[in-house]
Design an enzyme around this catalytic site. Structure first.
Site, PDB file in Angstrom:
ATOM      1  N   ASN A 158       0.887  -1.169   0.091  1.00  0.00           N
ATOM      2  CA  ASN A 158       0.072  -0.087  -0.066  1.00  0.00           C
ATOM      3  C   ASN A 158       1.142   1.198   0.088  1.00  0.00           C
ATOM      4  O   ASN A 158       1.605   1.481   0.736  1.00  0.00           O
ATOM      5  CB  ASN A 158      -0.968  -0.041   1.270  1.00  0.00           C
ATOM      6  CG  ASN A 158      -2.048   0.903   1.312  1.00  0.00           C
ATOM      7  OD1 ASN A 158      -2.877   1.008   0.109  1.00  0.00           O
ATOM      8  ND2 ASN A 158      -2.050   1.603   2.572  1.00  0.00           N
ATOM      9  N   HIS A 194      -4.810   9.813  -1.510  1.00  0.00           N
ATOM     10  CA  HIS A 194      -5.020  10.987  -0.792  1.00  0.00           C
ATOM     11  C   HIS A 194      -4.583  12.275  -1.437  1.00  0.00           C
ATOM     12  O   HIS A 194      -3.420  12.461  -1.976  1.00  0.00           O
ATOM     13  CB  HIS A 194      -3.768  11.036   0.361  1.00  0.00           C
ATOM     14  CG  HIS A 194      -4.169  10.042   1.573  1.00  0.00           C
ATOM     15  ND1 HIS A 194      -5.428  10.151   2.496  1.00  0.00           N
ATOM     16  CD2 HIS A 194      -3.503   8.895   2.082  1.00  0.00           C
ATOM     17  CE1 HIS A 194      -5.198   9.209   3.116  1.00  0.00           C
ATOM     18  NE2 HIS A 194      -4.134   8.245   2.911  1.00  0.00           N
TER      19      HIS A 194
HETATM   20  C1  XIL Z   1      -3.262   8.416   9.998  1.00  0.00           C
HETATM   21  C2  XIL Z   1      -4.363   8.332  10.887  1.00  0.00           C
HETATM   22  O1  XIL Z   1      -5.601   8.661  10.009  1.00  0.00           O
HETATM   23  C3  XIL Z   1      -4.181   9.186  11.655  1.00  0.00           C
HETATM   24  O2  XIL Z   1      -5.247   9.410  13.048  1.00  0.00           O
HETATM   25  C4  XIL Z   1      -2.674   9.246  12.651  1.00  0.00           C
HETATM   26  O3  XIL Z   1      -2.600  10.382  13.284  1.00  0.00           O
HETATM   27  C5  XIL Z   1      -1.756   9.116  11.407  1.00  0.00           C
HETATM   28  O4  XIL Z   1      -2.062   8.221  10.462  1.00  0.00           O
HETATM   29  N1  XIL Z   1      -1.289   6.847   5.355  1.00  0.00           N
HETATM   30  C6  XIL Z   1      -1.687   5.709   6.127  1.00  0.00           C
HETATM   31  C7  XIL Z   1      -2.461   5.817   7.295  1.00  0.00           C
HETATM   32  O5  XIL Z   1      -1.215   4.548   5.609  1.00  0.00           O
HETATM   33  O6  XIL Z   1      -2.168   4.968   8.085  1.00  0.00           O
HETATM   34  C8  XIL Z   1      -2.441   7.408   7.874  1.00  0.00           C
HETATM   35  O7  XIL Z   1      -3.409   7.217   8.748  1.00  0.00           O
HETATM   36  C9  XIL Z   1      -2.795   8.199   6.718  1.00  0.00           C
HETATM   37  C10 XIL Z   1      -1.809   8.307   5.538  1.00  0.00           C
END
Ligand code: XIL
Length: 307
Positions: A158, A194
């Site tokens: 991932n 994202h």
């Molecule tokens: C994020 C969480 O949503 C937050 O609550 C935490 O503080 C940080 O991590 N990529 C990922 C996730 O694979 O695990 C992340 O999640 C967001 C970015």
């Protein structure tokens, strides 16, 4: 199509969120509670209580479970991060962790994120504890142990900003191909997604990346989608409209790809998104702060229905 939401904490206990999850989603991602700092807070001591409750909620609502994450650089407990372990020790710690956590949920998990964010933007292996101490073979080891602990789970690599065609997605493609050549069980690639209004890959690039991974026999899954609007100077209605189009194109591309059957958003409603804390106030999800559907929601529904 599996349409999921990541749950970062206890928000599923809120009746409004629970209702939204049960009625609009058929998959749930455990967003934080299976990370090392949460599930393995001290050497050899595991705390499954928070994740177990979430898993039970998903099961009660007949939602498929997306488990996240076994190997990552972030959210590691201090005992591990600062432990100065040698190579053999760290291999042993990683093996036991994977066997224990994956074993605990054996038979209940649809998809595991086995390795997260191991490739840098330029396509090299990204610096992290695992690479520094074990070397790049930690990736193959992790997939092997995960498959042994739950042979039925779909095992994913991932990552972010590698959804379209670029050096990073090329390196991930080559990594997967290399693992397959060594008979390492990898089933698919998670495309985090994202993105922000101007940031997403073109639908053509996204489709091409999905297609070349399909040619390797791999699934692709949209695993963490959200769409930031904060960098845009447009007015609110136009932001919402453009955001809807970004969601629509991603879903349409997934629907059209034979190997894309999972589409997960990183959260449920805008107010609870991790983006607010990490990047500044935003509205990156398809539901607003009052649990009401936004234009992005209707765009997703239309894309799911297809042409
Ligand atoms: C994020 C969480 O949503 C937050 O609550 C935490 O503080 C940080 O991590 N990529 C990922 C996730 O694979 O695990 C992340 O999640 C967001 C970015």
């Amino acid at each position: 199509m599996w349409v999921g939401a990541a749950i970062g904490g206890e928000e599923w206990r809120d009746p409004g969120i629970a209702k939204l999850l049960a009625s609009e989603f058929n998959m749930l991602t455990v967003g934080n509670y299976m990370k090392w700092e949460s599930v393995h807070p001290e050497p050899g001591r595991y705390d499954f209580s928070h994740a177990d409750a979430l898993v039970a909620f998903a099961r009660a609502n007949r939602m498929a479970l997306h488990a996240h994450v076994l190997v990552w650089e972030n959210q590691l407990p201090d005992w591990l991060r600062l432990g100065n372990f040698g190579r053999a020790e760290l291999i042993d710690i990683l093996c036991r962790h994977i066997k224990t956590v994956v074993g605990h949920y054996r038979g209940q998990v649809y998809t595991w994120d086995v390795v997260n964010e191991a490739i840098a933007d330029d396509g090299s292996f990204g610096d992290n504890l695992w690479l520094r101490t074990i070397g790049p073979e930690y990736i193959a080891m992790a997939f092997q142990w995960a498959a042994e602990a739950d042979p039925d789970a779909i095992l994913l690599y991932n990552d972010f900003q590698s959804e379209g065609l670029n050096e990073k997605s090329q390196a991930i493609y080559a990594l997967a191909q290399g693992l397959q050549a060594m008979n390492i069980p990898i089933d698919g690639i998670g495309l985090q997604m994202h993105v922000w209004l101007d940031g997403p890959p073109t639908p053509q690039d996204l489709a091409a990346n999905m297609q070349r991974l399909a040619a390797l026999g791999l699934q692709v899954q949209i695993t963490e989608m959200d769409v930031r609007t904060q960098y845009s100077t447009l007015g609110l209605p136009e932001k919402l409209r453009q955001q809807a189009e970004v969601y629509r194109q991603a879903m349409s591309t997934c629907v059209a790809a034979a190997n894309c059957k999972v589409f997960v958003m990183w959260g449920t409603i805008d107010r609870l998104s991790w983006i607010n804390e990490h990047y500044g106030p935003d509205m990156p999800l398809p539901f607003d702060g009052n649990n009401q559907p936004k234009p992005a929601y209707y765009a997703l529904i239309e894309a799911l229905r297809g042409p």
